[in-house]
Design a protein around this motif. Structure first.
Motif, PDB file in Angstrom:
ATOM      1  N   GLY A   2      43.252 -13.939 -24.546  1.00  0.00           N
ATOM      2  CA  GLY A   2      44.403 -13.049 -24.733  1.00  0.00           C
ATOM      3  C   GLY A   2      44.079 -11.626 -24.312  1.00  0.00           C
ATOM      4  N   MET A   3      45.068 -10.924 -23.743  1.00  0.00           N
ATOM      5  CA  MET A   3      44.890  -9.548 -23.290  1.00  0.00           C
ATOM      6  C   MET A   3      45.296  -8.555 -24.373  1.00  0.00           C
ATOM      7  N   ILE A   4      46.457  -8.774 -25.006  1.00  0.00           N
ATOM      8  CA  ILE A   4      46.955  -7.836 -26.008  1.00  0.00           C
ATOM      9  C   ILE A   4      46.591  -8.318 -27.407  1.00  0.00           C
ATOM     10  N   ASN A   5      47.143  -9.493 -27.763  1.00  0.00           N
ATOM     11  CA  ASN A   5      46.809 -10.097 -29.053  1.00  0.00           C
ATOM     12  C   ASN A   5      45.609 -11.023 -28.874  1.00  0.00           C
ATOM     13  N   LYS A   6      44.459 -10.462 -29.073  1.00  0.00           N
ATOM     14  CA  LYS A   6      43.263 -11.249 -28.840  1.00  0.00           C
ATOM     15  C   LYS A   6      43.055 -12.281 -29.944  1.00  0.00           C
ATOM     16  N   ASN A   7      42.688 -13.486 -29.486  1.00  0.00           N
ATOM     17  CA  ASN A   7      42.362 -14.573 -30.399  1.00  0.00           C
ATOM     18  C   ASN A   7      40.943 -15.040 -30.156  1.00  0.00           C
ATOM     19  N   SER A   8      40.357 -15.574 -31.168  1.00  0.00           N
ATOM     20  CA  SER A   8      39.053 -16.220 -31.020  1.00  0.00           C
ATOM     21  C   SER A   8      39.271 -17.689 -30.681  1.00  0.00           C
ATOM     22  N   SER A   9      38.369 -18.241 -29.882  1.00  0.00           N
ATOM     23  CA  SER A   9      38.419 -19.654 -29.510  1.00  0.00           C
ATOM     24  C   SER A   9      37.066 -20.279 -29.812  1.00  0.00           C
ATOM     25  N   SER A  10      37.103 -21.293 -30.677  1.00  0.00           N
ATOM     26  CA  SER A  10      35.875 -22.003 -31.051  1.00  0.00           C
ATOM     27  C   SER A  10      35.923 -23.385 -30.431  1.00  0.00           C
ATOM     28  N   GLY A  11      34.966 -23.663 -29.536  1.00  0.00           N
ATOM     29  CA  GLY A  11      34.974 -24.932 -28.813  1.00  0.00           C
ATOM     30  C   GLY A  11      33.902 -25.884 -29.291  1.00  0.00           C
ATOM     31  N   ASN A  12      34.128 -27.169 -29.004  1.00  0.00           N
ATOM     32  CA  ASN A  12      33.204 -28.229 -29.428  1.00  0.00           C
ATOM     33  C   ASN A  12      33.180 -29.317 -28.357  1.00  0.00           C
ATOM     34  N   GLU A  13      31.993 -29.641 -27.864  1.00  0.00           N
ATOM     35  CA  GLU A  13      31.852 -30.724 -26.879  1.00  0.00           C
ATOM     36  C   GLU A  13      30.822 -31.730 -27.400  1.00  0.00           C
ATOM     37  N   ARG A  29      43.476 -27.412 -29.233  1.00  0.00           N
ATOM     38  CA  ARG A  29      43.708 -27.884 -27.867  1.00  0.00           C
ATOM     39  C   ARG A  29      42.685 -28.962 -27.531  1.00  0.00           C
ATOM     40  N   MET A  30      43.187 -30.079 -27.007  1.00  0.00           N
ATOM     41  CA  MET A  30      42.332 -31.219 -26.654  1.00  0.00           C
ATOM     42  C   MET A  30      42.125 -31.214 -25.141  1.00  0.00           C
ATOM     43  N   PHE A  31      40.871 -31.151 -24.705  1.00  0.00           N
ATOM     44  CA  PHE A  31      40.551 -31.147 -23.278  1.00  0.00           C
ATOM     45  C   PHE A  31      40.094 -32.518 -22.778  1.00  0.00           C
ATOM     46  N   SER A  32      39.368 -33.250 -23.600  1.00  0.00           N
ATOM     47  CA  SER A  32      38.869 -34.558 -23.190  1.00  0.00           C
ATOM     48  C   SER A  32      38.664 -35.427 -24.433  1.00  0.00           C
ATOM     49  N   PRO A  33      39.191 -36.639 -24.379  1.00  0.00           N
ATOM     50  CA  PRO A  33      40.004 -37.247 -23.321  1.00  0.00           C
ATOM     51  C   PRO A  33      41.460 -36.775 -23.424  1.00  0.00           C
ATOM     52  N   GLU A  34      42.231 -37.109 -22.440  1.00  0.00           N
ATOM     53  CA  GLU A  34      43.643 -36.753 -22.439  1.00  0.00           C
ATOM     54  C   GLU A  34      44.404 -37.702 -23.346  1.00  0.00           C
ATOM     55  N   LEU A  35      45.160 -37.137 -24.276  1.00  0.00           N
ATOM     56  CA  LEU A  35      45.885 -37.956 -25.244  1.00  0.00           C
ATOM     57  C   LEU A  35      47.213 -38.423 -24.664  1.00  0.00           C
ATOM     58  N   PRO A  36      47.566 -39.700 -24.852  1.00  0.00           N
ATOM     59  CA  PRO A  36      48.857 -40.196 -24.364  1.00  0.00           C
ATOM     60  C   PRO A  36      49.989 -39.758 -25.288  1.00  0.00           C
ATOM     61  N   LYS A  37      51.206 -40.023 -24.886  1.00  0.00           N
ATOM     62  CA  LYS A  37      52.356 -39.738 -25.733  1.00  0.00           C
ATOM     63  C   LYS A  37      52.339 -40.652 -26.949  1.00  0.00           C
ATOM     64  N   GLU A  65      29.304 -43.213 -20.948  1.00  0.00           N
ATOM     65  CA  GLU A  65      29.274 -41.958 -21.674  1.00  0.00           C
ATOM     66  C   GLU A  65      30.702 -41.530 -22.017  1.00  0.00           C
ATOM     67  N   PHE A  66      30.912 -41.177 -23.268  1.00  0.00           N
ATOM     68  CA  PHE A  66      32.197 -40.688 -23.759  1.00  0.00           C
ATOM     69  C   PHE A  66      32.045 -39.184 -24.035  1.00  0.00           C
ATOM     70  N   ILE A  67      32.990 -38.377 -23.538  1.00  0.00           N
ATOM     71  CA  ILE A  67      32.951 -36.927 -23.760  1.00  0.00           C
ATOM     72  C   ILE A  67      34.198 -36.528 -24.538  1.00  0.00           C
ATOM     73  N   VAL A  68      33.976 -36.002 -25.728  1.00  0.00           N
ATOM     74  CA  VAL A  68      35.077 -35.517 -26.571  1.00  0.00           C
ATOM     75  C   VAL A  68      34.962 -33.995 -26.628  1.00  0.00           C
ATOM     76  N   LYS A  69      36.018 -33.309 -26.126  1.00  0.00           N
ATOM     77  CA  LYS A  69      35.969 -31.854 -26.041  1.00  0.00           C
ATOM     78  C   LYS A  69      37.282 -31.277 -26.553  1.00  0.00           C
ATOM     79  N   TRP A  70      37.181 -30.330 -27.465  1.00  0.00           N
ATOM     80  CA  TRP A  70      38.355 -29.657 -27.997  1.00  0.00           C
ATOM     81  C   TRP A  70      38.007 -28.219 -28.352  1.00  0.00           C
ATOM     82  N   ALA A  71      39.063 -27.406 -28.529  1.00  0.00           N
ATOM     83  CA  ALA A  71      38.879 -26.001 -28.891  1.00  0.00           C
ATOM     84  C   ALA A  71      39.942 -25.601 -29.897  1.00  0.00           C
TER      85      ALA A  71
END
Length: 567
Positions: A450-461, A494-502, A543-549
């Protein structure tokens, strides 16, 4: 009107064979049938020495013949136990004396061994005392001959002590076994004598309705007795060959009865009904909302009375009082109804009155099963094999212990859950060591967005490696991995990997009752955990990669809390 002629016939219940027994989870129903000849007029049939644990309100009498039942009553009178021992009690008493004599013999042998060990120890002490008293006549001269003699004595002491102590342990174990048998025999004798402490009699008043002469009638007497129970257990054998899997379920009933009567060569049934439970529907009162006021202190008895509901008394119309009724022909009762299931054992059985548990086979069923592997690597990297079947049998599966075998090898001891006919049953088969999971160290990262309202992002892989070391069999495996769920609109996941279906449509009742193996792919379960299902080919790894933030306001701090399904 002149008084009717009255006749009395006394019968010993133990001389009348038991025809059938239905065992419940906390009692049993015993059925006897016999033929009697009725004199003209009124007849009293006295069935003496029935079981001491009888439930009086459960007695019922039916029959066939030219007679009517006027009254059925139960009498119980104390008797002299000393003069009433049955042959069974005398047999047990004789066996008890034999076991007690054998136990005494073992105790005598135990005393001899202990005395010999003590004598050996005293001999060693004597040698030590002689060498420290200062008496030169008793001092040991430590030359080569004395040294060899002492060495030989100590070797003998060691060898004999070990030998005698080993014999003592064997004798101790035999004594413990015999003491347990003595206790068992005493319990059984006391149980018989307790049942015989009173003389229980069922009195049946019948009226001969023949115009002249005697009347031959068949009577059926049934009653419930306490001191009997049954519980289920299972033997599950899964036979797996490539893509074909079969489950053989052996359904057993474990019966124990100490009613004081042996059930010899009877037609045996096991029922899931619970006769002790009332059938009254609970009633609701009116729920009102009002201001809370602290209740005044009340006596303990009054508080208890407020929480207690009175149960309706059991009906006794069937047995006591009332006008004479015409005897009706006995009819067979259904083996299954809407309230319970009754299992009829196909062969006649003998169940003696003793503390032992007797196992009978109810049925053996063959079912098609579907195998599926599961792993929760965050908590345990072991891979668990589950078999899923539909209970296509005519028998409900009751909750109970089960021994599980996979391809004739012992796999696990589990507790099955209750499963009705047509429902799915999941049976854990234990850990499969041929499928290995490696849970690599978690990679975490922190950024500002974020540029104005800055947020922190904590990621996990998280990287997870699954290896299938089987040479010719692929495996369908589902990995269970936690994914955080937001509890506030300011927290974004936010889920980056894997992509969740509907999201999928809601499952129908038919889907729930039919076995469907998980489809290859990913989904979130009801607890917001990721379920990732894949097929791993033989001697391959994946190999399974689970990544979210997680994004949240930079001036806030977040924490991750695991909550159970019931919280």
């Amino acid at each position: 009107m002149s008084e009717q002629q009255r006749s009395t016939l006394s019968l010993n219940a133990r001389d009348i064979p038991i025809k059938s027994v239905t065992v419940f989870t906390d009692r049993a129903e015993v059925n006897r049938s016999f033929r009697v000849s009725l004199k003209p007029g009124l007849n009293e049939i006295r069935l003496e020495n029935v079981a001491g644990s009888i439930e009086q309100q459960s007695i019922r009498v039916d029959g066939q013949g030219a007679a009517s039942i006027h009254e059925v009553k139960f009498e119980s009178k104390p008797i002299n136990i000393e003069n009433s021992d049955l042959p069974k009690v005398k047999e047990l008493t004789t066996k008890l004396k034999e076991v007690e004599a054998e136990a005494q013999k073992e105790r005598d042998l135990q005393s001899i061994y202990n005395a010999r060990i003590e004598a050996l120890n005293n001999a060693v002490k004597t040698i030590g005392q002689s060498s420290t008293k200062g008496d030169s006549s008793n001092l040991v001269s430590f030359n080569e001959t004395a040294e060899a003699s002492l060495e030989s004595f100590f070797d003998y002491h060691e060898r004999k002590s070990i030998e005698l102590k080993a014999k003592t342990r064997v004798v101790d174990e035999r004594i413990r076994t015999l003491d347990l048998e003595i206790q068992r025999l005493n319990d059984e004798i006391n149980q018989y004598r307790w049942n015989m402490g009173t003389k229980n009699t069922i009195s049946i008043e019948l009226e001969n309705q023949m115009e002249a002469g005697d009347a031959e009638v068949d009577l059926a007497v049934g009653y419930q007795v306490y001191g009997a129970r049954w519980s289920p257990s299972y033997d599950i054998r899964v036979k797996s060959k490539l893509e074909t899997h079969r489950m053989d379920i052996s359904y057993f009933g474990n019966i124990q009865q100490q009613t004081g009567e042996d059930w010899s060569d009877v037609q045996l049934s096991l029922s899931t009904a619970q006769p002790g439970l009332g059938g009254d529907l609970p009633k609701l009162g009116t729920t009102v909302v009002q201001f809370y006021r602290p209740p005044p202190q009340q006596p303990q008895e009054q508080m208890y009375a407020m929480r207690t509901c009175m149960a309706a008394p059991a009906s006794d119309e069937m047995m006591n009082g009332g006008a004479a009724r015409k005897m009706k022909r006995a009819v067979a009762t259904a083996e299954e109804n809407v309230l319970s299931t009754t299992f009829t054992i196909p062969v006649r059985k003998t169940i003696p009155s003793d503390p032992s548990e007797h196992k009978v086979t109810i049925t053996i069923e063959k079912l098609t099963c579907y195998l599926h592997y599961h792993c929760v690597p965050k908590k345990d990297t072991n891979v668990f094999l589950l078999a899923t079947v539909v209970n296509e049998t005519d028998y409900p599966i009751l909750a109970g212990p089960a021994s599980v075998y996979v391809n004739n090898s012992m796999s696990a001891m589990i507790n099955l859950k209750s499963t009705s006919c047509g429902e799915k049953l999941e049976c854990p088969l234990g850990v499969d060591k041929t499928v290995k999971v490696i849970y690599k160290p978690t990679h975490k990262f922190q950024t500002q967005v974020g540029m104005i309202n800055k947020n922190s992002s904590s990621g996990n892989e998280q990287r997870i490696v699954v290896k299938n070391t089987k040479r010719s069999e692929s495996v369908l495996i589902t990995l269970h991995e936690p994914v955080p769920k937001s509890s506030d609109e300011k927290i974004k996941v936010r889920m980056f990997s894997p992509e969740l279906p509907k999201p999928k449509d809601t499952k129908t009742e038919e889907d729930i009752r039919i076995v469907h193996l998980p489809s290859v792919g990913v989904e979130l379960d009801d607890l917001h955990n990721l379920l990732w299902t894949e097929v791993i080919q033989p001697e391959h790894e994946k190999e399974f990669i689970v990544k979210w933030a997680v994004e949240y306001p930079h001036n806030e701090t977040v924490e991750y809390v695991e909550r159970s399904q019931h919280e």
